[in-house]
Design an enzyme around this catalytic site. Structure first.
Site, short mmCIF file in Angstrom:
data_model
loop_
_atom_site.label_atom_id
_atom_site.label_comp_id
_atom_site.label_asym_id
_atom_site.label_seq_id
_atom_site.Cartn_x
_atom_site.Cartn_y
_atom_site.Cartn_z
N SER A 281 80.49 29.84 19.69
CA SER A 281 79.57 30.14 19.69
C SER A 281 78.85 30.85 18.95
CB SER A 281 77.82 29.08 20.09
OG SER A 281 78.14 27.79 19.95
N HIS B 100 84.37 27.85 13.99
CA HIS B 100 83.59 27.11 14.73
C HIS B 100 82.95 25.97 13.74
CE1 HIS B 100 78.84 27.67 15.34
NE2 HIS B 100 78.99 27.44 16.44
N GLU C 236 82.58 27.40 10.01
CA GLU C 236 82.42 29.25 9.89
C GLU C 236 84.09 29.76 10.87
OE1 GLU C 236 78.00 30.73 10.74
OE2 GLU C 236 79.07 29.90 12.41
N ASN D 110 74.07 30.38 13.29
CA ASN D 110 72.91 30.53 14.55
C ASN D 110 72.75 32.12 14.91
OD1 ASN D 110 74.15 27.82 15.30
ND2 ASN D 110 74.87 28.72 16.89
P1 NAI Z 1 80.93 20.48 26.91
O1 NAI Z 1 80.73 20.70 28.21
O2 NAI Z 1 80.28 19.73 26.63
O3 NAI Z 1 82.13 20.38 26.98
C1 NAI Z 1 83.14 21.18 27.69
C2 NAI Z 1 84.04 20.68 27.87
O4 NAI Z 1 85.59 22.00 28.69
C3 NAI Z 1 84.45 20.00 29.95
O5 NAI Z 1 84.80 18.86 29.09
C4 NAI Z 1 84.65 20.66 30.86
O6 NAI Z 1 85.93 20.24 31.03
C5 NAI Z 1 86.04 21.58 29.73
N1 NAI Z 1 85.93 22.52 30.72
C6 NAI Z 1 85.81 23.94 30.70
N2 NAI Z 1 86.23 24.52 31.55
C7 NAI Z 1 87.63 24.62 30.63
C8 NAI Z 1 89.79 25.07 31.02
N3 NAI Z 1 89.21 26.24 32.02
N4 NAI Z 1 90.43 24.43 31.11
C9 NAI Z 1 89.87 23.14 30.21
N5 NAI Z 1 89.33 21.95 30.10
C10 NAI Z 1 87.50 22.65 30.57
O7 NAI Z 1 80.62 21.91 26.06
P2 NAI Z 1 79.89 21.47 24.70
O8 NAI Z 1 79.41 21.39 23.51
O9 NAI Z 1 81.75 21.46 24.03
O10 NAI Z 1 81.08 23.37 24.11
C11 NAI Z 1 82.18 23.78 23.96
C12 NAI Z 1 81.87 25.28 22.98
O11 NAI Z 1 81.82 24.68 21.57
C13 NAI Z 1 81.43 26.12 23.06
O12 NAI Z 1 82.23 26.92 23.54
C14 NAI Z 1 80.49 26.01 22.60
O13 NAI Z 1 79.20 27.03 22.75
C15 NAI Z 1 80.95 25.58 21.66
N6 NAI Z 1 80.43 24.72 20.50
C16 NAI Z 1 79.25 24.61 21.20
C17 NAI Z 1 78.15 23.29 20.03
C18 NAI Z 1 76.84 22.32 20.48
O14 NAI Z 1 76.51 21.55 19.35
N7 NAI Z 1 77.53 21.61 21.68
C19 NAI Z 1 78.83 23.19 18.26
C20 NAI Z 1 79.41 24.52 18.18
C21 NAI Z 1 80.44 24.72 19.27
#
Ligand code: NAI
Ligand code: 3HC
Length: 708
Positions: free
Chosen positions: A418, A439, A451, A489
């Site tokens: 993000s 993104h 994005e 953002n």
């Molecule tokens: P989340 O915490 O729901 O999911 C992250 C997942 O990654 C978890 O299931 C975790 O087990 C896994 N993970 C962590 N390290 C890992 C690794 N080394 N290898 C494999 N899997 C691994 O987080 P979320 O919300 O899905 O965010 C993920 C990314 O997307 C972040 O970079 C966030 O900034 C970005 N993002 C989030 C948005 C949102 O609204 N939640 C919107 C747009 C982007």
């Protein structure tokens, strides 16, 4: 000026030996009804009436469509005769039978031309509709009068108020067309139909005389029901109620009076700023597809997708890819997380199955394209990998090191970060030209915005591939440069800060949210914070605390809520209370007390804000940062900022986006506001150099949009 030779070419008439005058519209790309087409059509009908040898007329479109509608680019300019209503009336008045043979799009004015013809057929794959409402208009070439006469008030209102397209079969069932072309070739089927009509000595049959409104009581009831429903559902929009008024005129007035009434209402819509906003959105969402790299380079083929992380975003991205028919390999940290990732995906599909929007076999087919692994080696042959792990640069770099190790040469390595520095991620691998930002927005299988974040070293073909992928996933791609928060953002952080300032200065979060909703957003900023989860922003604020300008204003109210564990919907309370998992919050007196206490702590005597002032500050903050983003080349043009906000942040489409809105209210007025606000807080309210420059030149944002 019109070039008559060109006009001849655009509408070709060919008289065949069997007496059928074939009139072919050839105005690429969609045979829009620009002035030359209107003149050509009129001339063709004159010829049909004048020449004895003509026994019937067949109207067809060259290329992929019958007619895509009126030429939208002409709206707002000086009208040139003949008008489309005149042309339609002339077609209907023709003394020889006129047949319209439809393939591809017959939309808006395109369908109105067909309705003015005496007989209609459509081949499979046709798209018929009256989508004017999506452009802030109503069908203005007799559509509001002929459609209800042909198919009844209720069906006509449904078509016009939803703007939806119907296929040939539904068009036949509704009575919009008389038959479905048996061979699928509109010209051949149209000729056969016309020959049949000639052989049967079929009379001209004018839609103006059709009896669809004869059952007056039920028509009146349909109109009243539509009026009630429209007042409730489309309260911010101008044209929908005008559509209902026009259909009422169809019921109550003779045809020619109804047409005059329709014209008046149509002109009111043309003059409305909503028409300008919606048509801006129409062109802007097409223009964003044309990033320079899409012309400069050929996309790499993407036949398989890898997703790292099966959390909120990873699962949503996986669904988007599965829905596009792509096989997806998901990699997670361990078996338990992988099982959760798979369960997230299944939950999305189960929801659709429960609502009857997906069948069990379709779900099974989608899931069969999914494979999971806890080993990166599973990604060895994948064309594109999208990383969606925790928002932490070191974690992401470690993931990219693994990708660098296992992925085949030429694989595209994307991050869904993000905010993080994608240049730094790219620099950490041996193949920075393959690294790009994709993104997505949450929920990633639903939100349209993508994005495409372009780091310094990425190859043009990788950027072109991202745009191609967006098409496959049915996303709207916007090209963005690397910076903290990219386009969306980054701008959000600034207008959210403006909202925080107003809250601390005396406006309640509930008043701010209400004012923002009244402006047309589905939610206000504090509702959005509650939905997204206060913890995410809190973590980001803590991360940035050290780097924050100590002189800059910092409102601590959100921190106070987070310290209490009030993270929003998921914890049952945030800025609002969510009793028993409710999705709409109720105002919380305890939050108001915290806000009061914070005001006192900051030494602020609260003052009243009008809703108008709230919007002026909120929008000025959004516009100013949007201008900075354009000025720095993070967004290619103002329209890219507009599309980002329309598709990622719920900006009301009828206002066209923040930059279009700025042009509508006048950039000089926006600048005057920013300068007035700067008197209180010159650090926060720094006029963007781009706005200053445009105002000095007497120019607007629109002047920067014409780059292709
Ligand atoms: P989340 O915490 O729901 O999911 C992250 C997942 O990654 C978890 O299931 C975790 O087990 C896994 N993970 C962590 N390290 C890992 C690794 N080394 N290898 C494999 N899997 C691994 O987080 P979320 O919300 O899905 O965010 C993920 C990314 O997307 C972040 O970079 C966030 O900034 C970005 N993002 C989030 C948005 C949102 O609204 N939640 C919107 C747009 C982007
Ligand atoms: N007028 C002018 N240009 C139009 C146009 C129109 N009605 N419809 C499409 N175009 C342009 C697009 O801007 C695009 O231009 P570009 O190549 O320079 O970007 C090009 O035609 C191709 O359009 P798409 O990329 O959308 O092509 P698709 O093949 O994906 O879709 C379509 C074709 C279904 C016809 C789609 O373009 C569409 O939905 N067009 C708008 C239809 C519409 O709203 N018609 C009603 C117009 S208002 C009206 O008719 C008023 C009347 O009642 C008086």
């Amino acid at each position: 000026m019109t070039n008559p030779e060109l006009a001849d070419d655009i509408v070709r008439s060919e008289l065949r030996d069997d007496g059928i005058l074939v009139v072919t519209l050839d105005n690429p790309p969609v045979n829009a009804l620009g002035v030359d087409v209107r003149r050509g059509l009129l001339a063709a009908i004159e010829k049909a009436d004048a020449e004895r040898a003509v026994t019937a007329v067949l109207i067809v479109g060259a290329g992929r469509n019958f007619i895509g509608g009126a030429d939208i680019r002409e709206f707002g300019k000086l009208p040139q005769p003949p008008s489309l209503p005149e042309v339609c009336n002339r077609i209907e008045a023709c003394t020889k039978p006129v047949v319209a043979a439809i393939h591809g799009a017959a939309l808006g004015g395109g369908l109105e031309v067909a309705l003015a013809a005496h007989y209609r057929l459509a081949v499979e794959g046709s798209k018929l509709g009256l989508p004017e409402v999506t452009l802030g208009l109503l069908p203005g070439a007799g559509g509001t009068q002929r459609t209800p006469r042909l198919i009844g008030a209720q069906a006509a209102l449904d078509l016009m108020l939803s703007g939806r397209h119907v296929g040939a079969k539904e068009a036949r069932t509704l009575g919009l067309v008389d038959r479905i072309g048996p061979t699928g070739d509109a010209l051949a089927d149209g000729l056969a139909y016309a020959q049949e009509l000639i052989a049967a000595r079929a009379p001209v049959r004018r839609t103006r005389d059709a009896a669809g409104l004869a059952e007056r009581k039920s028509s009146r009831a349909a109109i009243e029901a539509a009026r009630t429903e429209t007042s409730r559902k489309s309260r911010d929009l101008f044209s929908p109620l005008k559509i209902v008024d026009a259909v009422q005129a169809a019921l109550e007035q003779p045809f020619d009076d109804g047409l005059r009434h329709e014209r008046q209402l149509f002109l009111q819509c043309i003059d409305s700023p909503q028409r300008a906003g919606l048509i801006h959105a129409f062109f802007a969402e097409r223009e964003v597809q044309k990033a320079p790299e899409t012309r400069a380079a050929k996309p790499r083929p993407i036949a398989s997708v890898g997703v790292i992380g099966g959390g909120t975003m990873g699962a949503g991205i996986a669904v988007a890819a599965l829905d596009a028919g792509l096989p997806v390999t998901m990699v997670e940290r361990d078996e338990a997380s992988l099982a959760r990732g798979r369960a997230h995906i299944e939950k999305v599909y189960d929801g659709l199955v429960a609502k009857g929007r997906m069948s069990e076999p379709a779900k099974a087919a989608a899931m069969s394209r999914w494979t999971g692994s806890t080993s990166y080696d599973a990604l060895a042959s994948i064309d594109l990998v999208i990383e969606a792990v925790f928002e932490d640069l070191d974690v992401k770099k470690a993931v990219f090191a693994e990708l660098d190790r296992v992925c085949k040469p030429g694989a595209i390595l994307a991050t869904n970060t993000s905010y993080l520095d994608i240049d730094a991620i790219a620099a950490s691998v041996s193949r920075p030209a393959d690294v790009i930002g994709l993104h997505f927005f949450s929920p990633a299988n639903i939100m349209k915005l993508l994005e495409v974040v372009v780091p310094a070293q990425v190859g043009a073909d990788v950027v072109a591939s991202a745009f191609e992928l967006a098409k496959k996933l049915r996303k709207v791609p916007v090209r963005a440069g690397v910076c903290d928060g990219f386009i969306g953002n980054r701008v959000l952080a600034v207008y959210r800060a403006a909202a925080d300032h107003m809250m601390e200065d005396g406006a309640s979060p509930y008043q701010i949210d209400r004012a923002v909703r009244e402006f047309g957003f589905p939610m206000g900023p504090f509702q959005v914070a509650d939905l997204a989860g206060g913890d995410i922003g809190w973590a980001a604020r803590k991360r940035r605390a050290a780097a924050r300008d100590p002189e800059a204003r910092y409102v601590q109210i959100a921190d106070r809520l987070c310290e209490r564990g009030w993270f929003g919907q998921k914890t049952g309370r945030g800025f609002y209370l969510y009793p028993e998992g409710a999705r709409t919050g109720t105002p919380d007196p305890e939050v108001e007390a915290i806000v009061d206490a914070e005001r006192a702590r900051a030494g602020i005597t609260p003052r009243a804000f009008t809703d108008d002032e709230i919007i002026r500050r909120y929008m000025a903050a959004m516009i100013n940062e949007g201008a900075n983003v354009v000025h720095e080349g993070i967004a290619l043009r103002p329209l890219d900022v507009d599309v980002t906000f329309l598709y990622g942040y719920g900006f009301p489409r009828h206002r066209g986006g923040p930059m279009k809105y700025a042009d509508t209210v006048g950039l000089a007025n926006v600048l005057a506001d920013i300068r007035a606000f700067a008197k209180e807080d010159p650090r926060f309210w720094r006029p963007s150099p781009l706005i200053v420059e445009l105002v000095e030149r007497g120019a607007d944002f629109a002047s920067l949009n014409h780059t292709s």
